[in-house]
Design a protein around this motif. Sequence first.
Motif, PDB file in Angstrom:
ATOM      1  N   ILE A   3       7.988   8.543   6.787  1.00 36.62           N
ATOM      2  CA  ILE A   3       6.634   8.202   6.320  1.00 36.62           C
ATOM      3  C   ILE A   3       5.731   7.645   7.431  1.00 36.62           C
ATOM      4  O   ILE A   3       4.577   8.075   7.578  1.00 36.62           O
ATOM      5  CB  ILE A   3       6.704   7.229   5.117  1.00 36.62           C
ATOM      6  CG1 ILE A   3       7.110   8.018   3.869  1.00 36.62           C
ATOM      7  CG2 ILE A   3       5.365   6.537   4.876  1.00 36.62           C
ATOM      8  CD1 ILE A   3       7.432   7.180   2.669  1.00 36.62           C
ATOM      9  N   SER A   4       6.249   6.728   8.246  1.00 37.16           N
ATOM     10  CA  SER A   4       5.379   6.141   9.285  1.00 37.16           C
ATOM     11  C   SER A   4       5.013   7.181  10.342  1.00 37.16           C
ATOM     12  O   SER A   4       3.939   7.120  10.949  1.00 37.16           O
ATOM     13  CB  SER A   4       6.052   4.929   9.933  1.00 37.16           C
ATOM     14  OG  SER A   4       7.155   5.335  10.707  1.00 37.16           O
ATOM     15  N   ILE A   7       2.137   9.118   8.771  1.00 36.75           N
ATOM     16  CA  ILE A   7       0.916   8.318   8.714  1.00 36.75           C
ATOM     17  C   ILE A   7       0.329   8.056  10.098  1.00 36.75           C
ATOM     18  O   ILE A   7      -0.886   8.110  10.307  1.00 36.75           O
ATOM     19  CB  ILE A   7       1.220   6.991   7.967  1.00 36.75           C
ATOM     20  CG1 ILE A   7       1.366   7.280   6.469  1.00 36.75           C
ATOM     21  CG2 ILE A   7       0.157   5.941   8.224  1.00 36.75           C
ATOM     22  CD1 ILE A   7       1.829   6.099   5.662  1.00 36.75           C
ATOM     23  N   ASN A   8       1.196   7.812  11.067  1.00 35.06           N
ATOM     24  CA  ASN A   8       0.709   7.456  12.412  1.00 35.06           C
ATOM     25  C   ASN A   8       0.442   8.652  13.314  1.00 35.06           C
ATOM     26  O   ASN A   8      -0.376   8.546  14.223  1.00 35.06           O
ATOM     27  CB  ASN A   8       1.704   6.524  13.112  1.00 35.06           C
ATOM     28  CG  ASN A   8       1.760   5.155  12.467  1.00 35.06           C
ATOM     29  OD1 ASN A   8       0.803   4.721  11.841  1.00 35.06           O
ATOM     30  ND2 ASN A   8       2.878   4.479  12.595  1.00 35.06           N
ATOM     31  N   HIS A   9       1.164   9.756  13.086  1.00 36.08           N
ATOM     32  CA  HIS A   9       1.093  10.826  14.096  1.00 36.08           C
ATOM     33  C   HIS A   9       0.881  12.253  13.594  1.00 36.08           C
ATOM     34  O   HIS A   9       0.247  13.043  14.291  1.00 36.08           O
ATOM     35  CB  HIS A   9       2.364  10.784  14.970  1.00 36.08           C
ATOM     36  CG  HIS A   9       2.549   9.467  15.653  1.00 36.08           C
ATOM     37  ND1 HIS A   9       1.675   9.008  16.617  1.00 36.08           N
ATOM     38  CD2 HIS A   9       3.464   8.483  15.493  1.00 36.08           C
ATOM     39  CE1 HIS A   9       2.051   7.808  17.024  1.00 36.08           C
ATOM     40  NE2 HIS A   9       3.133   7.461  16.356  1.00 36.08           N
ATOM     41  N   TYR A 182      -1.532   6.206  -9.683  1.00 37.80           N
ATOM     42  CA  TYR A 182      -0.934   4.881  -9.842  1.00 37.80           C
ATOM     43  C   TYR A 182       0.118   4.617  -8.762  1.00 37.80           C
ATOM     44  O   TYR A 182       0.149   3.548  -8.167  1.00 37.80           O
ATOM     45  CB  TYR A 182      -0.290   4.742 -11.235  1.00 37.80           C
ATOM     46  CG  TYR A 182       0.318   3.367 -11.496  1.00 37.80           C
ATOM     47  CD1 TYR A 182      -0.358   2.409 -12.238  1.00 37.80           C
ATOM     48  CD2 TYR A 182       1.570   3.020 -10.976  1.00 37.80           C
ATOM     49  CE1 TYR A 182       0.185   1.161 -12.461  1.00 37.80           C
ATOM     50  CE2 TYR A 182       2.118   1.769 -11.179  1.00 37.80           C
ATOM     51  CZ  TYR A 182       1.425   0.830 -11.924  1.00 37.80           C
ATOM     52  OH  TYR A 182       1.957  -0.411 -12.132  1.00 37.80           O
ATOM     53  N   SER A 183       0.985   5.587  -8.544  1.00 40.25           N
ATOM     54  CA  SER A 183       2.162   5.344  -7.698  1.00 40.25           C
ATOM     55  C   SER A 183       1.933   5.610  -6.226  1.00 40.25           C
ATOM     56  O   SER A 183       2.651   5.063  -5.383  1.00 40.25           O
ATOM     57  CB  SER A 183       3.324   6.216  -8.165  1.00 40.25           C
ATOM     58  OG  SER A 183       3.579   6.003  -9.530  1.00 40.25           O
ATOM     59  N   THR A 184       0.997   6.451  -5.912  1.00 41.19           N
ATOM     60  CA  THR A 184       0.817   7.004  -4.559  1.00 41.19           C
ATOM     61  C   THR A 184       2.077   7.784  -4.178  1.00 41.19           C
ATOM     62  O   THR A 184       3.142   7.582  -4.769  1.00 41.19           O
ATOM     63  CB  THR A 184       0.539   5.948  -3.448  1.00 41.19           C
ATOM     64  OG1 THR A 184       1.780   5.392  -2.988  1.00 41.19           O
ATOM     65  CG2 THR A 184      -0.406   4.859  -3.885  1.00 41.19           C
ATOM     66  N   PRO A 185       1.969   8.644  -3.159  1.00 41.01           N
ATOM     67  CA  PRO A 185       3.165   9.406  -2.747  1.00 41.01           C
ATOM     68  C   PRO A 185       4.282   8.502  -2.215  1.00 41.01           C
ATOM     69  O   PRO A 185       5.419   8.951  -2.075  1.00 41.01           O
ATOM     70  CB  PRO A 185       2.648  10.315  -1.628  1.00 41.01           C
ATOM     71  CG  PRO A 185       1.176  10.211  -1.632  1.00 41.01           C
ATOM     72  CD  PRO A 185       0.776   9.004  -2.402  1.00 41.01           C
ATOM     73  N   LEU A 186       3.972   7.254  -1.928  1.00 45.58           N
ATOM     74  CA  LEU A 186       5.016   6.376  -1.382  1.00 45.58           C
ATOM     75  C   LEU A 186       5.974   5.875  -2.465  1.00 45.58           C
ATOM     76  O   LEU A 186       7.116   5.514  -2.170  1.00 45.58           O
ATOM     77  CB  LEU A 186       4.390   5.171  -0.657  1.00 45.58           C
ATOM     78  CG  LEU A 186       4.188   5.356   0.846  1.00 45.58           C
ATOM     79  CD1 LEU A 186       3.409   6.600   1.174  1.00 45.58           C
ATOM     80  CD2 LEU A 186       3.545   4.137   1.465  1.00 45.58           C
ATOM     81  N   ARG A 249      -7.867   6.277   8.197  1.00 43.72           N
ATOM     82  CA  ARG A 249      -7.732   4.886   8.620  1.00 43.72           C
ATOM     83  C   ARG A 249      -7.041   4.057   7.538  1.00 43.72           C
ATOM     84  O   ARG A 249      -6.167   3.238   7.834  1.00 43.72           O
ATOM     85  CB  ARG A 249      -9.096   4.295   8.954  1.00 43.72           C
ATOM     86  CG  ARG A 249      -8.953   2.907   9.531  1.00 43.72           C
ATOM     87  CD  ARG A 249     -10.192   2.443  10.217  1.00 43.72           C
ATOM     88  NE  ARG A 249     -11.173   1.975   9.253  1.00 43.72           N
ATOM     89  CZ  ARG A 249     -12.142   1.120   9.562  1.00 43.72           C
ATOM     90  NH1 ARG A 249     -12.253   0.687  10.797  1.00 43.72           N
ATOM     91  NH2 ARG A 249     -12.993   0.745   8.664  1.00 43.72           N
ATOM     92  N   GLY A 250      -7.423   4.281   6.285  1.00 45.01           N
ATOM     93  CA  GLY A 250      -6.795   3.538   5.187  1.00 45.01           C
ATOM     94  C   GLY A 250      -5.303   3.815   5.103  1.00 45.01           C
ATOM     95  O   GLY A 250      -4.494   2.911   4.872  1.00 45.01           O
ATOM     96  N   LEU A 251      -4.931   5.080   5.314  1.00 46.20           N
ATOM     97  CA  LEU A 251      -3.515   5.466   5.207  1.00 46.20           C
ATOM     98  C   LEU A 251      -2.626   4.717   6.193  1.00 46.20           C
ATOM     99  O   LEU A 251      -1.455   4.473   5.922  1.00 46.20           O
ATOM    100  CB  LEU A 251      -3.345   6.974   5.468  1.00 46.20           C
ATOM    101  CG  LEU A 251      -3.671   7.949   4.344  1.00 46.20           C
ATOM    102  CD1 LEU A 251      -3.430   9.374   4.826  1.00 46.20           C
ATOM    103  CD2 LEU A 251      -2.846   7.670   3.097  1.00 46.20           C
ATOM    104  N   ARG A 252      -3.184   4.364   7.344  1.00 50.98           N
ATOM    105  CA  ARG A 252      -2.369   3.683   8.377  1.00 50.98           C
ATOM    106  C   ARG A 252      -1.690   2.446   7.810  1.00 50.98           C
ATOM    107  O   ARG A 252      -0.605   2.087   8.227  1.00 50.98           O
ATOM    108  CB  ARG A 252      -3.240   3.225   9.560  1.00 50.98           C
ATOM    109  CG  ARG A 252      -4.177   4.264  10.137  1.00 50.98           C
ATOM    110  CD  ARG A 252      -3.494   5.244  11.028  1.00 50.98           C
ATOM    111  NE  ARG A 252      -4.473   6.022  11.778  1.00 50.98           N
ATOM    112  CZ  ARG A 252      -4.229   7.230  12.273  1.00 50.98           C
ATOM    113  NH1 ARG A 252      -3.038   7.793  12.116  1.00 50.98           N
ATOM    114  NH2 ARG A 252      -5.153   7.875  12.946  1.00 50.98           N
ATOM    115  N   THR A 253      -2.377   1.751   6.889  1.00 51.03           N
ATOM    116  CA  THR A 253      -1.831   0.493   6.372  1.00 51.03           C
ATOM    117  C   THR A 253      -1.326   0.619   4.935  1.00 51.03           C
ATOM    118  O   THR A 253      -1.023  -0.392   4.307  1.00 51.03           O
ATOM    119  CB  THR A 253      -2.914  -0.614   6.413  1.00 51.03           C
ATOM    120  OG1 THR A 253      -4.062  -0.141   5.680  1.00 51.03           O
ATOM    121  CG2 THR A 253      -3.328  -0.957   7.833  1.00 51.03           C
ATOM    122  N   LEU A 254      -1.250   1.841   4.422  1.00 50.42           N
ATOM    123  CA  LEU A 254      -0.824   1.993   3.019  1.00 50.42           C
ATOM    124  C   LEU A 254       0.523   1.316   2.736  1.00 50.42           C
ATOM    125  O   LEU A 254       0.636   0.567   1.757  1.00 50.42           O
ATOM    126  CB  LEU A 254      -0.805   3.487   2.633  1.00 50.42           C
ATOM    127  CG  LEU A 254      -0.386   3.806   1.198  1.00 50.42           C
ATOM    128  CD1 LEU A 254      -1.351   3.195   0.183  1.00 50.42           C
ATOM    129  CD2 LEU A 254      -0.322   5.329   0.972  1.00 50.42           C
TER     130      LEU A 254
END
Length: 386
Positions: A3-4, A7-9, A182-186, A249-254
């Motif tokens: 996941i990171s 999100i990051n790359h 509600y859950s987000t993909p995470l 940008r928001g996704l970086r800190t999800l």
Amino acid sequence: MEISDIINHLGENREEYYNSVSPPIMQSSNFCFKTVDKMRQCLQKEFEHPFYSRGYNPTVGILRKKLAALEHTEDSLVFASGSAAIAAAVMNEVQQGDHVVCIKSPYSWTNYLLNTLLAKYGVTTAMIDGTKVENFEAAIQENTKLIFLETPNSMTFELQDLEAVTKLAKSKNITTVCDNSYSTPLCQNPADYGIDIIVHSASKYLSGHSDLVAGVLCASKKRVENIMANEFMTLGGIIGPFEAWLILRGLRTLPVRLKTVLENSMKVLEFLENHPKIEKVIFPFSKKNPQYELAKKQMKPCGGLMTIYLKTDDIKKVETFSNSLNYFLLACSWGGYESLQFPIATLHDSKSYHKTPHPANMIRLYVGLEDPSLLINDLSQALEKI
Ligand SMILES: *Cc1c(COP(=O)(O)O)cnc(C)c1O
């Protein structure tokens, strides 16, 4: 993919844009070509290549890659709103004379889409209690083309058993859509259970800062291409490059936002469940939730939204409680940094578009990123006033 890493790359080919760490906002409606032949070639690939920004925009393209990877699907599309994504998903599947089975308390404009807007074009919908798979089975007709799920829904949080419903749908060749906002993909990946199309309001957790409205649709490459060539390009409800960049940008800190929201929610939940002036709290990951086991089976623990019923029938007292809260802002939406409250009493107005079966002592809370002691003290002083 991890996941990171997504999100990051993922999707960020930095050497294409001066090795800038943060991707550029490609604020251009169109892209130009050196030769007629090059232009002709790119027009053939206008959905996956810069040509005209209604079809493909490079900033949006980075976001699409990340969202598809997060939802375990081949591709994704980003829309001007969650409602636009939902409308495109549904309209792509149904035509005049078709039938839809939908859970009985979806997001209000999903209800409007199915039962008012598409009803005008000869589409009929059965609204059912989605907590039992037998109810889906009973509602399915010869002409049922689509099952619409929202698990959990965003007001009373009933869950649908993704494994059981997709098994049934596949046996009858019915397409499934799941609103996973509600859950987000995470915290939940409906595609892992065979859901065909996953939709999100990106205005909530995905962007996470209450500063934009956007929507997401995730599906197979084939479906995305079909939706793009029809509803997406025709209705044109696209996102702008700047909003796409804000979601990146928001996704970086999800992950860190969701973690803190969950921790805070569990503390607020414990306070509310033990308070004598609270009749009931609904929260998927409460041990008191009758669907707790199903929540644990198909979701990772996930917080934020919870609904409380005050122990009073007096609407004046409900208003006193809500008006006394200082940190839970009186506002719709959710998924940002700030705590919110949505009193159902605001829907108790004969002129409202949003018909509600819910009582006036019901209030939906969203627990944000404030320190939980601040939130608990705030709830405590407001409860003392009633
Ligand atoms: C907010 C919301 C929507 C609609 O999304 P918009 O971005 O506001 O259009 C759809 N489904 C759920 C569950 C929502 O909370």
